[in-house]
Design a protein around this motif. Structure first.
Motif, short mmCIF file in Angstrom:
data_model
loop_
_atom_site.label_atom_id
_atom_site.label_comp_id
_atom_site.label_asym_id
_atom_site.label_seq_id
_atom_site.Cartn_x
_atom_site.Cartn_y
_atom_site.Cartn_z
N VAL A 64 0.85 -1.19 0.00
CA VAL A 64 0.00 0.00 0.00
C VAL A 64 0.89 1.24 0.00
O VAL A 64 2.02 1.21 0.49
N ASP A 65 0.35 2.33 -0.58
CA ASP A 65 1.11 3.58 -0.59
C ASP A 65 0.87 4.34 0.71
O ASP A 65 0.22 3.84 1.64
N ALA A 66 1.38 5.56 0.79
CA ALA A 66 1.29 6.36 2.01
C ALA A 66 -0.15 6.68 2.39
O ALA A 66 -0.44 6.96 3.56
N ASN A 67 -1.05 6.62 1.42
CA ASN A 67 -2.46 6.91 1.69
C ASN A 67 -3.28 5.64 1.92
O ASN A 67 -4.51 5.71 2.02
N GLY A 68 -2.61 4.52 2.01
CA GLY A 68 -3.31 3.26 2.25
C GLY A 68 -3.91 2.64 1.01
O GLY A 68 -4.62 1.63 1.10
N LYS A 69 -3.62 3.19 -0.17
CA LYS A 69 -4.15 2.65 -1.41
C LYS A 69 -3.30 1.47 -1.85
O LYS A 69 -2.07 1.54 -1.86
N GLU A 70 -3.97 0.38 -2.24
CA GLU A 70 -3.23 -0.81 -2.63
C GLU A 70 -2.48 -0.59 -3.93
O GLU A 70 -2.98 0.02 -4.87
N MET A 71 -1.26 -1.14 -3.97
CA MET A 71 -0.41 -1.05 -5.15
C MET A 71 -0.12 -2.45 -5.68
O MET A 71 -0.22 -3.44 -4.97
N VAL A 72 0.26 -2.51 -6.94
CA VAL A 72 0.57 -3.79 -7.57
C VAL A 72 1.96 -4.29 -7.15
O VAL A 72 2.16 -5.47 -6.90
N ARG A 73 2.91 -3.38 -7.04
CA ARG A 73 4.30 -3.76 -6.84
C ARG A 73 4.70 -3.72 -5.37
O ARG A 73 4.27 -2.86 -4.61
N ALA A 74 5.57 -4.64 -5.00
CA ALA A 74 6.05 -4.72 -3.62
C ALA A 74 6.83 -3.47 -3.25
O ALA A 74 7.50 -2.86 -4.09
N THR A 75 6.76 -3.10 -1.97
CA THR A 75 7.52 -1.95 -1.48
C THR A 75 8.86 -2.35 -0.90
O THR A 75 9.67 -1.50 -0.55
#
Length: 314
Positions: A64-75
């Protein structure tokens, strides 16, 4: 299972040819200059040994990004890295001490993104494929030093292994010992590429080893098997349907190639030991995808040594 198919098709569409994704420019090398972007072991590089370039399977659960939105790629957070390292260590052990082992921490697509609708997923799939090509180019430029090499990957890593076969240039391909695509299929279309030649024996060079394991055709996971045009038995290293004996942690079974579907049929296991409740969320019952690296670990090590040096490891 139909939800899973587009991910793998997107990755195939994103396969990076040398023309499509040229070598990484020097200003972009900084990510791979960092030691924390590579698996670390205590072994010194030996210029007389063959290299292994290994790409991990899908080990990142969710991002998830800083806003809690799910992302496709691993962080590549600490938890991601811990799971990455576990598989990297397993693969390092699988190939043994007679190789130089390289494996990058790459921003792979996550397990969650496979089964959930996420905006701009296709763009992210292309970005993952490009990153894998970038890190391979960096490895070739800074680490390989003209040595012969093996590329290998399991599951998602196997898809990227196929990508790299099509991406590498002809001079690099001449130094390829073999490519181990563990848990993914080769299609007729794939084999039209001059760098993608299916393995037919235990000793042929510059070839690609490909297989998927099931207990019966009912267990086929179409996302990784549809279109399979070849399959090799990693115990007997033959492509015919003759059964070979599998011994795994005291359990015995037979492994044979199903010539209709080009998968491995594993017969005789007590499946209560190899079935995880709820696995149908991702895999059909009777699918042995998660065992494709474990069942054949020792066979792969011995075969890699045979292809690389003409003899088995002592």
């Amino acid at each position: 299972m139909s939800k899973l198919l587009p991910i793998f098709f997107l990755l195939l569409m994103a396969s990076c040819s040398h023309k499509q994704f040229p070598e990484r420019s020097s200003q972009l090398d900084s990510q791979w200059d960092r030691s924390d972007m590579w698996y670390q072991n205590d072994k010194k590089i030996d210029k007389n040994l063959v290299d292994v370039f290994y790409i991990t399977s899908t080990v990142a659960g969710k991002a998830v990004d800083a806003n809690g939105k799910e992302m496709v790629r691993a962080t590549l957070n600490d938890n991601d890295r811990a799971v990455f390292k576990k598989e990297m260590s397993y693969a390092n052990f699988m190939f043994g001490d007679s190789v130089n082992f390289y494996s990058p921490y790459y921003h792979q697509f996550t397990l969650s993104s496979i089964i959930t609708p996420i905006e701009h997923k296709a763009d992210s799939m292309v970005a993952v494929a490009k990153e894998v090509c970038d890190v391979f180019d960096y490895y070739m430029k800074h680490y390989n030093n003209g040595r012969r090499f093996i590329i290998a990957g399991f599951s998602q890593g196997a898809v990227h292994t196929l990508t790299l076969l099509k991406h590498m240039n002809d001079n690099q391909y001449k130094r390829l010992v073999a490519a181990y695509m563990l848990g993914y299929r080769l299609s007729e279309g794939d084999m039209q590429h001059p760098h993608v030649k299916p393995a037919m024996s235990a000793t042929d060079k510059g070839v690609t080893i490909s297989f998927n394991s099931v207990t019966s055709p009912d267990g086929i996971w179409h996302a990784i098997t549809d279109g399979a045009a070849t399959c090799i038995n990693p115990i007997s290293w033959t492509t015919d349907s003759t059964p070979a004996a599998l011994i795994y942690k005291g359990d015995t079974a037979t492994v044979s190639v199903d010539k209709t579907y080009n998968v491995l049929i594993v017969d005789g296991l007590d499946m209560s030991k190899y079935y995880t409740p709820g696995q149908e969320t991702y895999f059909p019952k009777g699918n042995l995808h998660r065992w494709d690296i474990k069942f054949y670990r020792d066979a792969i090590r011995q075969n890699a040594m045979l292809r690389a040096y003409g003899k088995h490891e002592d």
